[in-house]
Motif scaffolding. Structure first.
Motif, PDB file in Angstrom:
ATOM      1  N   LEU A 174      -0.858  70.683  48.277  1.00  0.00           N
ATOM      2  CA  LEU A 174      -1.538  70.741  46.990  1.00  0.00           C
ATOM      3  C   LEU A 174      -1.429  72.135  46.383  1.00  0.00           C
ATOM      4  CD1 LEU A 174      -4.802  68.946  48.140  1.00  0.00           C
ATOM      5  CD2 LEU A 174      -3.027  67.924  46.697  1.00  0.00           C
ATOM      6  N   SER A 175      -1.520  72.214  45.071  1.00  0.00           N
ATOM      7  CA  SER A 175      -1.627  73.520  44.433  1.00  0.00           C
ATOM      8  C   SER A 175      -2.999  74.106  44.733  1.00  0.00           C
ATOM      9  CB  SER A 175      -1.450  73.385  42.919  1.00  0.00           C
ATOM     10  OG  SER A 175      -2.564  72.708  42.349  1.00  0.00           O
ATOM     11  N   LEU A 176      -3.151  75.400  44.540  1.00  0.00           N
ATOM     12  CA  LEU A 176      -4.441  76.049  44.778  1.00  0.00           C
ATOM     13  C   LEU A 176      -5.523  75.445  43.888  1.00  0.00           C
ATOM     14  CD1 LEU A 176      -6.098  78.209  46.192  1.00  0.00           C
ATOM     15  CD2 LEU A 176      -5.342  79.839  44.438  1.00  0.00           C
ATOM     16  N   GLU A 177      -5.173  75.148  42.648  1.00  0.00           N
ATOM     17  CA  GLU A 177      -6.142  74.552  41.716  1.00  0.00           C
ATOM     18  C   GLU A 177      -6.585  73.166  42.195  1.00  0.00           C
ATOM     19  OE1 GLU A 177      -3.245  75.866  40.885  1.00  0.00           O
ATOM     20  OE2 GLU A 177      -3.869  77.704  39.844  1.00  0.00           O
ATOM     21  N   GLU A 178      -5.639  72.362  42.645  1.00  0.00           N
ATOM     22  CA  GLU A 178      -5.966  71.016  43.130  1.00  0.00           C
ATOM     23  C   GLU A 178      -6.846  71.082  44.375  1.00  0.00           C
ATOM     24  OE1 GLU A 178      -1.913  68.669  41.679  1.00  0.00           O
ATOM     25  OE2 GLU A 178      -1.942  69.757  43.586  1.00  0.00           O
ATOM     26  N   LEU A 179      -6.492  71.966  45.294  1.00  0.00           N
ATOM     27  CA  LEU A 179      -7.264  72.110  46.526  1.00  0.00           C
ATOM     28  C   LEU A 179      -8.681  72.572  46.222  1.00  0.00           C
ATOM     29  CD1 LEU A 179      -7.291  72.043  49.639  1.00  0.00           C
ATOM     30  CD2 LEU A 179      -6.485  74.419  49.602  1.00  0.00           C
ATOM     31  N   THR A 180      -8.826  73.535  45.323  1.00  0.00           N
ATOM     32  CA  THR A 180     -10.159  74.038  44.953  1.00  0.00           C
ATOM     33  C   THR A 180     -10.999  72.941  44.319  1.00  0.00           C
ATOM     34  OG1 THR A 180      -9.281  76.266  44.636  1.00  0.00           O
ATOM     35  CG2 THR A 180     -11.399  75.756  43.605  1.00  0.00           C
ATOM     36  N   GLU A 181     -10.404  72.151  43.442  1.00  0.00           N
ATOM     37  CA  GLU A 181     -11.125  71.052  42.793  1.00  0.00           C
ATOM     38  C   GLU A 181     -11.652  70.059  43.828  1.00  0.00           C
ATOM     39  OE1 GLU A 181     -10.406  67.450  39.522  1.00  0.00           O
ATOM     40  OE2 GLU A 181      -8.766  68.811  40.060  1.00  0.00           O
ATOM     41  N   ILE A 182     -10.826  69.723  44.813  1.00  0.00           N
ATOM     42  CA  ILE A 182     -11.247  68.785  45.858  1.00  0.00           C
ATOM     43  C   ILE A 182     -12.367  69.386  46.696  1.00  0.00           C
ATOM     44  CG2 ILE A 182     -10.499  67.666  47.998  1.00  0.00           C
ATOM     45  CD1 ILE A 182      -7.775  67.235  46.657  1.00  0.00           C
TER      46      ILE A 182
ATOM     47  N   GLY B 190     -16.403  55.567  47.025  1.00  0.00           N
ATOM     48  CA  GLY B 190     -15.464  55.457  45.932  1.00  0.00           C
ATOM     49  C   GLY B 190     -16.117  55.498  44.557  1.00  0.00           C
ATOM     50  N   ASN B 191     -15.489  56.215  43.606  1.00  0.00           N
ATOM     51  CA  ASN B 191     -15.880  56.212  42.203  1.00  0.00           C
ATOM     52  C   ASN B 191     -14.680  56.677  41.386  1.00  0.00           C
ATOM     53  OD1 ASN B 191     -15.856  59.101  42.300  1.00  0.00           O
ATOM     54  ND2 ASN B 191     -17.953  59.086  43.060  1.00  0.00           N
ATOM     55  N   LEU B 192     -14.859  56.791  40.079  1.00  0.00           N
ATOM     56  CA  LEU B 192     -13.731  57.146  39.222  1.00  0.00           C
ATOM     57  C   LEU B 192     -13.175  58.527  39.552  1.00  0.00           C
ATOM     58  CD1 LEU B 192     -14.859  55.773  35.732  1.00  0.00           C
ATOM     59  CD2 LEU B 192     -13.101  54.858  37.255  1.00  0.00           C
ATOM     60  N   GLN B 193     -14.049  59.488  39.864  1.00  0.00           N
ATOM     61  CA  GLN B 193     -13.565  60.827  40.191  1.00  0.00           C
ATOM     62  C   GLN B 193     -12.808  60.828  41.515  1.00  0.00           C
ATOM     63  OE1 GLN B 193     -16.486  63.916  39.828  1.00  0.00           O
ATOM     64  NE2 GLN B 193     -15.016  65.553  40.159  1.00  0.00           N
ATOM     65  N   THR B 194     -13.301  60.030  42.463  1.00  0.00           N
ATOM     66  CA  THR B 194     -12.594  59.907  43.739  1.00  0.00           C
ATOM     67  C   THR B 194     -11.189  59.362  43.518  1.00  0.00           C
ATOM     68  OG1 THR B 194     -14.673  59.495  44.904  1.00  0.00           O
ATOM     69  CG2 THR B 194     -12.647  58.862  46.024  1.00  0.00           C
ATOM     70  N   GLN B 195     -11.072  58.341  42.675  1.00  0.00           N
ATOM     71  CA  GLN B 195      -9.758  57.768  42.387  1.00  0.00           C
ATOM     72  C   GLN B 195      -8.840  58.798  41.737  1.00  0.00           C
ATOM     73  OE1 GLN B 195      -8.754  54.789  43.498  1.00  0.00           O
ATOM     74  NE2 GLN B 195     -10.795  54.696  44.431  1.00  0.00           N
TER      75      GLN B 195
END
Length: 222
Positions: free
Chosen positions: A9-17, A48-53
């Motif tokens: 993952l990119s750093l931004e993606e990893l941080t968001e998760i 599960g929810n929309l953000q999880t998806q």
């Protein structure tokens, strides 16, 4: 073939998760286990929810843009992703992954993968153990690293004794059903790229390209 890939993952993606998981709701992991796996599965799954998806979609996109993953796995569908959490005392004992997964559409599980979201220093125990003919192999990778392994193997997650283990697990329905055929294509692709990097588009490069294309026509499950 078992292999790992760092920095998926990119750093931004990893941080968001990471930010999302700190306040997310987890439920009993047995809810997503088969009837026999329920006996040995002791962990938690992200509700599960929309953000999880949306986060799952970002992980799938990251795998799709990774050249090594694409070359070695030849994915037709990356599916059934689960965010899993292990607290002290939790484990997932010896089991085999379901061969088919899905509801309205069914996908094969040709390959399994685990994307590590926790640093190996954040928890004790919790190794992924994959059984092989001669011995068992243990894996505990760095944050943002993924390990890909055949879904045909018996495997387990050792008990976590301290800290929290966060991972994403998922499965791949490959265009190339046979593991040996996938390895042949991977070796040929590796050789082709090496030739191109050192000598450009040579007659040897063209012959290997022809072989790869014709083997894909012969073996691809589309």
């Amino acid at each position: 073939m078992i292999f790992s890939i760092p920095n998926v993952l990119s750093l931004e993606e990893l941080t968001e998760i990471e930010i999302f998981l700190k306040q997310a709701e987890f439920v009993d992991g047995k809810l997503t286990a088969g009837w026999h796996a329920k006996l040995v599965k002791h962990n938690q799954q992200l509700k599960g929810n929309l953000q999880t998806q949306g986060l799952k979609a970002k992980i799938v996109a990251a795998l799709k843009r990774n050249a090594l993953f694409q070359t070695a796995v030849r994915p037709k569908q990356i599916h059934s992703l689960l965010f899993s959490r292990y607290e002290p005392g939790m484990s997932y004992d010896r089991h085999i992954d379901n061969a088919l997964m899905g509801n309205d559409t069914m996908w094969r599980s040709d390959l399994s993968f685990t994307l590590f979201l926790s640093s190996p220093t954040d928890y004790q125990g919790g190794e992924l153990v994959i059984e092989e003919a001669q011995d068992d192999r243990s894996y505990k990778l760095d944050t943002n690293s993924v390990i890909i392994y055949p879904s045909t193997t018996l495997h387990r997650v050792n008990p976590v004794t301290e800290g929290t283990r966060l991972v994403v697990v998922g499965w791949v329905h490959s265009l190339i059903r046979n593991a040996g055929d996938r390895e042949i294509l991977f070796d040929l692709e590796t050789a082709r790229r090496s030739i191109f990097a050192s000598a450009g588009k040579t007659p040897e490069f063209d012959l290997i390209s022809k072989s790869i294309a014709n083997l894909l026509r012969k073996w691809a499950d589309v």
